[in-house]
Design a protein around this motif. Structure first.
Motif, PDB file in Angstrom:
ATOM      1  N   ARG A   1      27.091   0.066   5.011  1.00  0.00           N
ATOM      2  CA  ARG A   1      26.471  -0.393   3.715  1.00  0.00           C
ATOM      3  C   ARG A   1      27.073   0.119   2.473  1.00  0.00           C
ATOM      4  O   ARG A   1      27.376  -0.670   1.440  1.00  0.00           O
ATOM      5  N   PHE A   2      27.845   1.479   2.579  1.00  0.00           N
ATOM      6  CA  PHE A   2      28.290   1.851   1.355  1.00  0.00           C
ATOM      7  C   PHE A   2      29.562   2.425   1.184  1.00  0.00           C
ATOM      8  O   PHE A   2      29.914   2.933   0.242  1.00  0.00           O
ATOM      9  N   GLY A   3      30.209   2.658   2.611  1.00  0.00           N
ATOM     10  CA  GLY A   3      31.302   3.239   2.779  1.00  0.00           C
ATOM     11  C   GLY A   3      31.378   4.747   2.982  1.00  0.00           C
ATOM     12  O   GLY A   3      30.309   5.548   2.750  1.00  0.00           O
ATOM     13  N   VAL A   4      32.275   5.289   3.601  1.00  0.00           N
ATOM     14  CA  VAL A   4      32.387   6.542   3.685  1.00  0.00           C
ATOM     15  C   VAL A   4      32.516   7.313   2.344  1.00  0.00           C
ATOM     16  O   VAL A   4      33.580   6.922   1.691  1.00  0.00           O
ATOM     17  N   LYS A   5      31.650   8.375   2.419  1.00  0.00           N
ATOM     18  CA  LYS A   5      31.536   9.179   1.117  1.00  0.00           C
ATOM     19  C   LYS A   5      30.842   8.533   0.042  1.00  0.00           C
ATOM     20  O   LYS A   5      31.201   8.650  -1.092  1.00  0.00           O
ATOM     21  N   GLY A   6      30.333   7.216   0.314  1.00  0.00           N
ATOM     22  CA  GLY A   6      29.872   6.213  -0.863  1.00  0.00           C
ATOM     23  C   GLY A   6      28.199   6.585  -0.848  1.00  0.00           C
ATOM     24  O   GLY A   6      27.619   5.799  -1.737  1.00  0.00           O
ATOM     25  N   PHE A   7      27.723   7.526  -0.365  1.00  0.00           N
ATOM     26  CA  PHE A   7      26.357   7.704  -0.525  1.00  0.00           C
ATOM     27  C   PHE A   7      25.946   9.111  -0.198  1.00  0.00           C
ATOM     28  O   PHE A   7      26.976   9.919  -0.054  1.00  0.00           O
ATOM     29  N   ASP A   8      24.817   9.724  -0.907  1.00  0.00           N
ATOM     30  CA  ASP A   8      24.499  11.038  -0.596  1.00  0.00           C
ATOM     31  C   ASP A   8      23.097  10.700   0.353  1.00  0.00           C
ATOM     32  O   ASP A   8      22.639   9.914   0.558  1.00  0.00           O
ATOM     33  N   TYR A   9      22.796  12.068   0.809  1.00  0.00           N
ATOM     34  CA  TYR A   9      21.735  11.973   1.971  1.00  0.00           C
ATOM     35  C   TYR A   9      20.989  13.015   1.990  1.00  0.00           C
ATOM     36  O   TYR A   9      21.167  14.403   1.901  1.00  0.00           O
ATOM     37  N   ALA A  10      19.440  12.906   2.022  1.00  0.00           N
ATOM     38  CA  ALA A  10      18.715  13.700   2.134  1.00  0.00           C
ATOM     39  C   ALA A  10      17.748  13.792   3.297  1.00  0.00           C
ATOM     40  O   ALA A  10      17.303  12.882   4.026  1.00  0.00           O
ATOM     41  N   GLY A  11      17.892  14.764   4.096  1.00  0.00           N
ATOM     42  CA  GLY A  11      17.533  15.101   5.562  1.00  0.00           C
ATOM     43  C   GLY A  11      17.171  16.444   5.776  1.00  0.00           C
ATOM     44  O   GLY A  11      17.092  17.425   4.893  1.00  0.00           O
ATOM     45  N   ASN A  12      16.782  16.781   7.094  1.00  0.00           N
ATOM     46  CA  ASN A  12      16.121  18.166   7.281  1.00  0.00           C
ATOM     47  C   ASN A  12      16.393  18.608   8.859  1.00  0.00           C
ATOM     48  O   ASN A  12      16.086  19.962   9.072  1.00  0.00           O
ATOM     49  N   SER A  13      17.075  17.801   9.850  1.00  0.00           N
ATOM     50  CA  SER A  13      17.179  18.323  11.027  1.00  0.00           C
ATOM     51  C   SER A  13      18.604  18.036  11.465  1.00  0.00           C
ATOM     52  O   SER A  13      19.441  17.618  10.787  1.00  0.00           O
ATOM     53  N   ARG A  14      18.846  18.857  12.505  1.00  0.00           N
ATOM     54  CA  ARG A  14      20.416  18.924  13.129  1.00  0.00           C
ATOM     55  C   ARG A  14      20.892  17.410  13.471  1.00  0.00           C
ATOM     56  O   ARG A  14      22.031  17.288  13.615  1.00  0.00           O
ATOM     57  N   VAL A  15      19.983  16.573  13.803  1.00  0.00           N
ATOM     58  CA  VAL A  15      20.528  15.188  14.259  1.00  0.00           C
ATOM     59  C   VAL A  15      21.071  14.392  12.820  1.00  0.00           C
ATOM     60  O   VAL A  15      21.858  13.532  12.951  1.00  0.00           O
ATOM     61  N   ASP A  16      20.530  15.081  11.697  1.00  0.00           N
ATOM     62  CA  ASP A  16      21.120  14.475  10.447  1.00  0.00           C
ATOM     63  C   ASP A  16      22.511  14.836  10.123  1.00  0.00           C
ATOM     64  O   ASP A  16      23.102  14.205   9.283  1.00  0.00           O
ATOM     65  N   LYS A  17      23.057  15.673  10.895  1.00  0.00           N
ATOM     66  CA  LYS A  17      24.351  16.235  10.588  1.00  0.00           C
ATOM     67  C   LYS A  17      25.326  15.101  10.671  1.00  0.00           C
ATOM     68  O   LYS A  17      26.571  15.027  10.012  1.00  0.00           O
ATOM     69  N   ALA A  18      25.174  14.267  11.535  1.00  0.00           N
ATOM     70  CA  ALA A  18      26.347  13.133  11.724  1.00  0.00           C
ATOM     71  C   ALA A  18      26.039  12.292  10.649  1.00  0.00           C
ATOM     72  O   ALA A  18      27.347  11.641  10.206  1.00  0.00           O
ATOM     73  N   VAL A  19      24.891  12.139   9.873  1.00  0.00           N
ATOM     74  CA  VAL A  19      24.818  11.261   8.534  1.00  0.00           C
ATOM     75  C   VAL A  19      25.507  12.165   7.476  1.00  0.00           C
ATOM     76  O   VAL A  19      26.342  11.618   6.649  1.00  0.00           O
ATOM     77  N   TRP A  20      25.301  13.231   7.332  1.00  0.00           N
ATOM     78  CA  TRP A  20      25.874  14.289   6.286  1.00  0.00           C
ATOM     79  C   TRP A  20      27.203  14.338   6.327  1.00  0.00           C
ATOM     80  O   TRP A  20      27.917  14.276   5.128  1.00  0.00           O
ATOM     81  N   ARG A  21      27.927  14.091   7.552  1.00  0.00           N
ATOM     82  CA  ARG A  21      29.501  14.292   7.615  1.00  0.00           C
ATOM     83  C   ARG A  21      30.066  12.956   6.743  1.00  0.00           C
ATOM     84  O   ARG A  21      31.056  12.972   6.427  1.00  0.00           O
ATOM     85  N   GLN A  22      29.339  11.765   6.814  1.00  0.00           N
ATOM     86  CA  GLN A  22      29.644  10.710   6.348  1.00  0.00           C
ATOM     87  C   GLN A  22      29.475  10.646   4.771  1.00  0.00           C
ATOM     88  O   GLN A  22      29.691   9.498   4.154  1.00  0.00           O
ATOM     89  N   SER A  23      28.455  11.372   4.457  1.00  0.00           N
ATOM     90  CA  SER A  23      27.999  11.549   2.993  1.00  0.00           C
ATOM     91  C   SER A  23      28.977  12.113   2.116  1.00  0.00           C
ATOM     92  O   SER A  23      29.892  13.035   2.467  1.00  0.00           O
ATOM     93  N   SER A  24      28.795  12.022   0.607  1.00  0.00           N
ATOM     94  CA  SER A  24      29.367  12.582  -0.347  1.00  0.00           C
ATOM     95  C   SER A  24      28.734  13.960  -0.402  1.00  0.00           C
ATOM     96  O   SER A  24      29.512  15.008  -0.686  1.00  0.00           O
ATOM     97  N   SER A  25      27.399  14.202  -0.645  1.00  0.00           N
ATOM     98  CA  SER A  25      26.719  15.371  -0.706  1.00  0.00           C
ATOM     99  C   SER A  25      25.387  15.187  -0.207  1.00  0.00           C
ATOM    100  O   SER A  25      25.051  14.110   0.109  1.00  0.00           O
ATOM    101  N   GLY A  26      24.824  16.235  -0.361  1.00  0.00           N
ATOM    102  CA  GLY A  26      23.449  16.272   0.547  1.00  0.00           C
ATOM    103  C   GLY A  26      22.403  17.147  -0.260  1.00  0.00           C
ATOM    104  O   GLY A  26      22.487  17.739  -0.974  1.00  0.00           O
ATOM    105  N   TRP A  27      21.096  16.447  -0.021  1.00  0.00           N
ATOM    106  CA  TRP A  27      19.943  17.251  -0.360  1.00  0.00           C
ATOM    107  C   TRP A  27      19.430  17.708   1.189  1.00  0.00           C
ATOM    108  O   TRP A  27      19.272  16.848   2.148  1.00  0.00           O
ATOM    109  N   LEU A  28      18.863  18.749   1.163  1.00  0.00           N
ATOM    110  CA  LEU A  28      18.480  19.472   2.469  1.00  0.00           C
ATOM    111  C   LEU A  28      17.211  20.013   2.266  1.00  0.00           C
ATOM    112  O   LEU A  28      16.919  20.878   1.331  1.00  0.00           O
TER     113      LEU A  28
END
Length: 492
Positions: free
Chosen positions: A140-167
């Motif tokens: 949808r947005f490309g590698v590093k083309g979005f930020d991600y807000a998550g809370n669990s270890r399974v979300d690390k796969a999404v954070w790796r492709q995001s530009s920055s994160g909310w934790l």
């Protein structure tokens, strides 16, 4: 007072912010909540769930979420994060909801909140978590083309492709793990639940009802036998553990109804301050601990507490919704505690006392329902959706309850006239004063309930009421007097 307008986002902040649902935007897990809702709605579905799971997690989610009729507006949203997201949305940032919950459920949440431009969830062929969610967001947005807000270890796969994160973090160790993967622009730290939250879930204050277990020993001739008191304490601990197990199961199945109740919505599972998985872990542990203690007391006592657990489960699942049946079962459960005390200490309980207890506790159970209906009448509500009563039933219930209370006093009077009492007590006539004392106490409770002043369980109310303590002390002195002056002097 003028409020400052949100500042427009910077060029770097115009990246879409993808937000997880469970554990991030919500304080609870929507799948576990949906499973509880399914069991509450149709208990037989509990045995179908393993078959659904065998067909894969996406299929399992589709079946479970389709049967969830919970009110989206009453879910336990994390208000701190929700307010932060609303500010971002007002500043012009594009918000995307991406969750492992089913697509229909995700869309309902998005429609309700009105801040998300898109909502993505699982389907019959896709479990939108971890790498699957990361792949979809990259498409949808490309590698590093979005930020991600998550809370669990399974979300690390999404954070790796995001530009920055909310934790959303519950520990420093997990926070360091995520920061090693992605730059964290905002962190929301929530500590583990406090001890008082667990105590509230266990309903420790309700353990006071289990003091009825001590009653057979107090009224028997075993006052000074340490063995009887030791078994009473073990029985009390066993009963309390099993009762807390049932309270937790009841709260897990009643989450939706509790959230509609002005007081019950503050319960830990309904409010989201304690996770549902914690509840499903605690309940069986408490049950096994309580049954284990019961077996240590005696096999007969084990059968009594096992029967109590079965009856309370049946009450929680079905009987509490059936008018009249619910108050009869409540009266039996109170009487069951007295029976448990007798079995634990091998104390014989007479038919007189069991009859008195049944009418007495039927009165208190009816009093509890009448109090709820009186409060509903004051709030201009017509029907209790959690029970089988309407406000118009109040006059009839009042007559049932008052009649039961007076019948219990009548049974007491008939018992005092029994020849066996004269044999056991030196001055049995001293106990006749108990009849007007009990009449006063019961009539006072009913008067307070009629005035709308009885806002809790009658037994719990009595434990907080000074007048009840004075009456209990007076009754105890009369009992000692009936035993004889020498016994009274020895007791003090």
């Amino acid at each position: 007072m003028m409020h400052p307008q949100p500042q427009p986002v910077s060029k770097e902040e115009k990246r879409p912010l993808v937000v997880d649902l469970d554990g991030t935007l919500l304080q609870s897990d929507s799948l576990l909540e949906s499973m509880c809702a399914v069991v509450r709605r149709k208990f037989s579905d509990l045995f179908r769930m393993p078959l659904w799971l065998l067909k894969g997690l996406p299929y399992f989610k589709e079946r479970v979420y389709a049967r969830n009729d919970s009110d989206i507006a009453r879910l336990p949203y994390n208000m701190e994060i929700l307010e932060a997201l609303r500010i971002e949305e007002k500043r012009g940032r594009r918000l995307i909801l991406a969750t492992g919950a089913h697509q229909d459920f995700a869309q309902k949440v998005a429609d309700h909140l009105g801040i998300f431009a898109e909502a993505h969830g699982s389907s019959a062929n896709l479990n939108l978590t971890g790498s699957a969610k990361a792949q979809l967001m990259v498409e949808r947005f490309g590698v590093k083309g979005f930020d991600y807000a998550g809370n669990s270890r399974v979300d690390k796969a999404v954070w790796r492709q995001s530009s920055s994160g909310w934790l959303v973090s519950h520990s420093e160790a997990f926070s360091r793990e995520v920061k090693a993967v992605v730059p964290v622009s905002r962190e929301f730290r929530f500590g583990p639940p406090r001890l008082k939250v667990y105590l509230k879930a266990l309903r420790v204050h309700q353990w006071s009802k289990n003091m009825l277990i001590f009653l057979p020993t107090l009224l028997s001739h075993h006052y000074f036998e340490m063995r009887s008191w030791a078994f009473c304490l073990l029985a009390f601990a066993s009963f309390s553990a099993i009762a807390s197990s049932v309270y937790i199961l009841n709260d897990l199945l009643d989450i939706e109804a509790d959230r509609r109740h002005p007081d019950n919505r503050k319960r830990p599972f309904a409010a989201g301050t304690l996770s549902i998985i914690t509840g499903w872990t605690l309940a069986p542990l408490l049950l096994m601990g309580g049954l284990g203690l019961g077996l240590y007391v005696s096999f007969n006592y084990f059968l009594v507490v096992l029967g109590y657990f079965a009856m309370t489960c049946l009450y929680s699942l079905k009987l509490k919704q059936i008018a009249i049946a619910d108050i009869i079962v409540l009266a039996l459960l109170y009487t069951w505690r007295v029976l448990a005390g007798g079995v634990a200490t091998e104390t014989i309980i007479t038919e007189w006392f069991m009859t008195f207890a049944l009418f007495f506790f039927l009165s208190l159970a009816t009093l509890k329902r009448c109090s709820e209906l009186i409060l509903m009448e004051q709030n201009q509500e017509k029907k209790n959706k959690r029970r089988g009563y309407m406000v118009t039933d109040l006059p009839l219930l009042l007559s049932f309850g008052v009649a039961s209370s007076y019948l219990s006093v009548l049974v007491l009077a008939l018992y005092l006239n029994d020849n066996r009492v004269a044999v056991q007590l030196r001055y049995p006539e001293a106990l006749w004063t108990l009849c007007p004392i009990l009449l006063y106490w019961l009539s006072r409770l009913w008067l307070m309930a009629y005035r709308g002043q009885m806002t809790t369980d009658p037994l719990v109310f009595a434990l907080r009421d000074r007048t009840s303590y004075v009456i209990a002390l007076g009754a105890g002195i009369l009992w000692l007097l009936a035993r004889g002056p020498l016994f009274l002097a020895f007791a003090f």
